[in-house]
Design a protein around this motif. Structure first.
Motif, PDB file in Angstrom:
ATOM      1  N   ALA A   8      89.298  91.340 -32.389  1.00 41.20           N
ATOM      2  CA  ALA A   8      90.326  90.815 -33.293  1.00 41.20           C
ATOM      3  C   ALA A   8      91.421  91.850 -33.516  1.00 41.20           C
ATOM      4  CB  ALA A   8      89.701  90.405 -34.621  1.00 41.20           C
ATOM      5  N   VAL A   9      91.019  93.099 -33.641  1.00 40.35           N
ATOM      6  CA  VAL A   9      92.003  94.171 -33.807  1.00 40.35           C
ATOM      7  C   VAL A   9      92.813  94.337 -32.531  1.00 40.35           C
ATOM      8  CG1 VAL A   9      92.316  96.646 -34.260  1.00 40.35           C
ATOM      9  CG2 VAL A   9      90.591  95.344 -35.539  1.00 40.35           C
ATOM     10  N   ARG A  10      92.137  94.269 -31.391  1.00 33.82           N
ATOM     11  CA  ARG A  10      92.854  94.371 -30.110  1.00 33.82           C
ATOM     12  C   ARG A  10      93.907  93.269 -29.994  1.00 33.82           C
ATOM     13  NH1 ARG A  10      90.465  94.024 -24.950  1.00 33.82           N
ATOM     14  NH2 ARG A  10      91.908  95.612 -24.236  1.00 33.82           N
ATOM     15  N   GLN A  11      93.534  92.067 -30.388  1.00 37.14           N
ATOM     16  CA  GLN A  11      94.470  90.947 -30.311  1.00 37.14           C
ATOM     17  C   GLN A  11      95.730  91.242 -31.115  1.00 37.14           C
ATOM     18  OE1 GLN A  11      93.965  87.649 -28.705  1.00 37.14           O
ATOM     19  NE2 GLN A  11      96.160  87.623 -29.097  1.00 37.14           N
ATOM     20  N   GLU A  12      95.571  91.763 -32.303  1.00 36.32           N
ATOM     21  CA  GLU A  12      96.728  92.066 -33.142  1.00 36.32           C
ATOM     22  C   GLU A  12      97.559  93.202 -32.556  1.00 36.32           C
ATOM     23  OE1 GLU A  12      98.006  90.440 -35.814  1.00 36.32           O
ATOM     24  OE2 GLU A  12      96.525  88.963 -35.122  1.00 36.32           O
ATOM     25  N   LEU A  13      96.895  94.185 -31.986  1.00 36.56           N
ATOM     26  CA  LEU A  13      97.623  95.287 -31.365  1.00 36.56           C
ATOM     27  C   LEU A  13      98.440  94.794 -30.166  1.00 36.56           C
ATOM     28  CD1 LEU A  13      94.863  98.047 -31.532  1.00 36.56           C
ATOM     29  CD2 LEU A  13      97.071  98.108 -32.714  1.00 36.56           C
ATOM     30  N   TYR A  14      97.877  93.894 -29.384  1.00 35.72           N
ATOM     31  CA  TYR A  14      98.610  93.380 -28.237  1.00 35.72           C
ATOM     32  C   TYR A  14      99.764  92.475 -28.662  1.00 35.72           C
ATOM     33  CZ  TYR A  14      95.272  95.486 -25.052  1.00 35.72           C
ATOM     34  OH  TYR A  14      94.523  96.391 -24.341  1.00 35.72           O
ATOM     35  N   LYS A  15      99.583  91.777 -29.769  1.00 37.15           N
ATOM     36  CA  LYS A  15     100.704  91.000 -30.299  1.00 37.15           C
ATOM     37  C   LYS A  15     101.848  91.934 -30.684  1.00 37.15           C
ATOM     38  CE  LYS A  15     102.064  87.727 -33.899  1.00 37.15           C
ATOM     39  NZ  LYS A  15     101.617  86.827 -34.990  1.00 37.15           N
ATOM     40  N   GLU A  16     101.505  93.058 -31.304  1.00 36.68           N
ATOM     41  CA  GLU A  16     102.535  94.030 -31.671  1.00 36.68           C
ATOM     42  C   GLU A  16     103.194  94.621 -30.421  1.00 36.68           C
ATOM     43  OE1 GLU A  16     104.949  96.736 -33.925  1.00 36.68           O
ATOM     44  OE2 GLU A  16     104.128  94.711 -34.178  1.00 36.68           O
ATOM     45  N   ALA A  17     102.404  94.865 -29.383  1.00 38.10           N
ATOM     46  CA  ALA A  17     102.971  95.400 -28.144  1.00 38.10           C
ATOM     47  C   ALA A  17     103.967  94.410 -27.539  1.00 38.10           C
ATOM     48  CB  ALA A  17     101.859  95.706 -27.147  1.00 38.10           C
ATOM     49  N   GLU A  18     103.613  93.133 -27.505  1.00 35.79           N
ATOM     50  CA  GLU A  18     104.540  92.116 -26.988  1.00 35.79           C
ATOM     51  C   GLU A  18     105.775  92.012 -27.882  1.00 35.79           C
ATOM     52  OE1 GLU A  18     104.571  90.165 -24.271  1.00 35.79           O
ATOM     53  OE2 GLU A  18     102.520  89.752 -23.600  1.00 35.79           O
ATOM     54  N   ARG A  19     105.598  92.171 -29.182  1.00 30.84           N
ATOM     55  CA  ARG A  19     106.755  92.120 -30.088  1.00 30.84           C
ATOM     56  C   ARG A  19     107.732  93.241 -29.764  1.00 30.84           C
ATOM     57  NH1 ARG A  19     109.131  94.309 -34.249  1.00 30.84           N
ATOM     58  NH2 ARG A  19     107.636  96.039 -34.359  1.00 30.84           N
ATOM     59  N   LEU A  20     107.204  94.435 -29.561  1.00 28.68           N
ATOM     60  CA  LEU A  20     108.069  95.571 -29.235  1.00 28.68           C
ATOM     61  C   LEU A  20     108.739  95.376 -27.875  1.00 28.68           C
ATOM     62  CD1 LEU A  20     105.701  98.446 -30.448  1.00 28.68           C
ATOM     63  CD2 LEU A  20     107.850  97.763 -31.520  1.00 28.68           C
ATOM     64  N   LEU A  21     107.948  94.973 -26.885  1.00 30.08           N
ATOM     65  CA  LEU A  21     108.457  94.839 -25.520  1.00 30.08           C
ATOM     66  C   LEU A  21     109.491  93.727 -25.404  1.00 30.08           C
ATOM     67  CD1 LEU A  21     108.042  95.690 -22.458  1.00 30.08           C
ATOM     68  CD2 LEU A  21     106.457  93.750 -22.332  1.00 30.08           C
ATOM     69  N   ILE A  22     109.219  92.595 -26.041  1.00 30.75           N
ATOM     70  CA  ILE A  22     110.043  91.398 -25.852  1.00 30.75           C
ATOM     71  C   ILE A  22     111.049  91.216 -26.984  1.00 30.75           C
ATOM     72  CG2 ILE A  22     110.005  88.896 -25.613  1.00 30.75           C
ATOM     73  CD1 ILE A  22     108.856  90.441 -23.198  1.00 30.75           C
TER      74      ILE A  22
END
Length: 594
Positions: A529-543
């Motif tokens: 669940a934490v990984r999912q949120e971290l990857y959402k943040e990564a996509e937010r930064l990237l995109i």
């Protein structure tokens, strides 16, 4: 749409989590076609060879597992080499050379037990006979991983192994340093004995069995490589350990792979050769397909040409041969973030917003693709493809409003109507890529009438050399086309291994320390669940924040198969294991009038 013959494509949404226990699989979302009763494919007469005729879409840059980064090379490598693990039709990790593996309680040490009946072979070019060079051992795995990481090898994909202890230090070391051999010895891969290999990691990573299914971790034949470092992977010299090997490679013209009779499962491999010319024109390949000269329009060649899609769908025979299904790939345009004017994130965002993805799919590609607003597609753990809070501004229902926003952003960046912008959009040579580029060029011309966007193309090998991060910026285009397909279905393979500033695949030259920190934290995190949120943040930064790239669509498999291909297995991760396919040989001959 599914053809009448049997195709297995078990496409699942995966939830690979970084738990020592391994992976878990979420419910299947695309149902497979109903299977016909199992039947034996007719064998060819003793004096005939069962051949899969295809085309190769471009010259593979290499057949060396340590050096491959592109789909053309990897497709052939996966027919000829096997690693510790593999992936099945559900994209789950399965045994290959390894019979079992386990992790230590802290998740840092992984131990693999290997089978001892898979052998290295060489096809003797003089006699045409296969030479048995002995079993593949754990020492070959250790050698292969360390060779990939050796800076002298210059592997652009070595960075994916940085989860292994000492890997980054060795890969980035000066080969002339006094402690170079000590750094090699410190890499966390070790053959305990001939059939046991141990990996020590820098942090727990439940997805590590997926890493050992990547070609850069495959065992490599040390004796053959050291005897012929520059040419060991050419026909006549190559040493392989899989179901096929290379018999002929006329560079730029023709490739032929042949069945390895010493392969451990050779009795169950019906197709005895994979062969075809290198054809860089999808329309030429389509003409060959319709003349029954080739058996498929698919990897390693071309999908059906875009202008033919309406005709194919309307044709009573071709429509039954058409196969469309989701694929773990994203088609995108990258911006070279260090090259003006795309060093300005507002310019990048404006150009990304001005693409009408839905129109592109409905009117041009016509392969049931899905408009993309994030990097990772559906089916990859950690993706945000169903979360419109990330990149939703790229795929609005109201394109006029989306276009107005793009124009506003570009004006805010100091380029009203695109005034002063003169840039190059580059793609590798392909009719389909050219048609997509022309369509998007027209969209940008309408959105930004004072901007000039020039389209250029390069042959695939030259193109890759132009884009590598350390190539000079002055030789790069401002905008480039690429696709990324899953090496394993986890976001670590996407945001981290492509756009981490250390990545050799970071052709956008994207550099955001906050992004790097997020994806590196996600790689170490054990809570899904934490990984999912971290990857959402990564996509937010990237995109959203930086718009380093412009996702365009999530791929589908769009292929044509002749009805005499009676069994076609496709893995969402590894693609086409031809050794598992079958051909109704008599039906193929009859169709060819033989």
């Amino acid at each position: 749409m599914y053809p009448r013959y049997r195709i297995w494509l078990w496409f699942s949404l995966l939830a690979l989590v970084t738990l020592v226990a391994g992976a878990c699989v979420a419910p299947q979302t695309t149902a497979p076609p109903a299977e016909a009763p199992a039947q034996e494919a007719p064998a060819a007469p003793a004096d005939e060879e069962i051949v899969l005729d295809t085309v190769f879409g471009t010259e593979p840059p290499t057949l060396d597992p340590a050096l491959a980064t592109d789909s053309q090379s990897i497709w052939s490598i996966r027919q000829m080499f096997v690693g510790l693990t593999g992936f099945d039709e559900q994209a789950q990790v399965v045994p290959s050379l390894a019979t079992e593996w386990s992790a230590s309680e802290d998740g840092l040490v992984w131990t693999y037990t290997m089978r001892d009946d898979v052998h290295w072979v060489r096809l003797n070019p003089d006699t045409g006979e296969f030479e048995d060079l002995g079993p593949v051992t754990a020492h070959d795995v250790e050698y292969g991983v360390k060779r990939t990481l050796d800076p002298n090898t210059a592997s652009d994909y070595a960075y994916v192994l940085y989860i292994i202890q000492g890997a980054e230090e060795f890969n980035t070391a000066d080969p002339n340093a006094e402690n170079f051999e000590e750094l090699r010895d410190a890499v966390g891969v070790r053959a305990i004995d001939d059939t046991t290999v141990e990996f020590t990691l820098t942090a727990p990573a439940g997805y590590f069995p997926s890493i050992t299914g990547l070609w850069v971790t495959f065992p490599q034949p040390q004796e053959a490589i050291e005897a012929n470092p520059d040419g060991w992977a050419d026909a006549g010299s190559i040493v392989t350990n899989g179901p096929y090997t290379l018999a002929q490679w006329d560079h730029g013209a023709y490739i032929r792979l042949v069945k390895n009779p010493l392969w451990v499962d050779a009795d169950n491999v019906q197709i005895e050769a994979i062969q075809g010319p290198i054809i860089e024109s999808a329309s030429t390949a389509m003409a060959m397909y319709e003349a029954n000269e080739i058996d498929m329009m698919a990897d390693p060649g071309w999908p059906p040409p875009l202008p033919d899609m309406d005709r194919i769908k309307a044709d009573p025979e071709l429509s039954q041969q058409l196969f469309i299904a989701p694929r773990l790939c994203t088609y995108y345009y990258g911006f070279v973030n260090t090259k003006p004017p795309f060093d300005n994130p507002l310019v990048r965002k404006a150009f990304a917003a001005a693409i009408d993805r839905k129109s592109l799919i409905n009117n041009l590609t016509k392969g049931e693709e899905r408009p993309a607003h994030s990097f990772a597609p559906p089916g990859v753990f950690g993706n945000v493809a169903d979360d419109m809070s990330i990149g939703g501004w790229m795929v609005q229902d109201d394109y006029a409003a989306q276009l107005a926003q793009a124009q506003e952003w570009l004006a805010e960046a100091g380029y009203p109507e695109g005034a002063g912008i003169n840039v190059t959009l580059m793609h590798n040579t392909s009719e389909a890529h050219a048609q997509i580029a022309q369509a998007i060029q027209a969209m940008w011309a309408e959105a930004f009438p004072q901007a000039t966007v020039t389209i250029e193309n390069q042959e695939w090998q030259v193109y890759l050399k132009t884009l590598v991060p350390d190539a000079p910026d002055e030789e790069k285009p401002e905008i480039y086309r690429l696709g990324w397909c899953a090496d394993y279905p986890d976001q670590n393979n996407w945001v981290n291994e492509v756009f981490n500033s250390k990545s050799g695949q970071n052709y956008a030259k994207y550099n955001n320390p906050e992004f790097d920190a997020v994806v590196e934290q996600a790689a170490r995190e054990s809570d899904p669940a934490v990984r999912q949120e971290l990857y959402k943040e990564a996509e937010r930064l990237l995109i959203d924040q930086d718009t380093a790239i412009s996702p365009i669509y999530y791929y589908t498999y769009v292929r044509l198969y002749k009805p005499w291909l009676t069994k076609v297995v496709i893995s969402p991760v590894t693609g086409d294991p031809v050794a598992e396919w079958e051909i109704d040989w008599e039906a193929k001959k009859a169709a060819r009038g033989q």
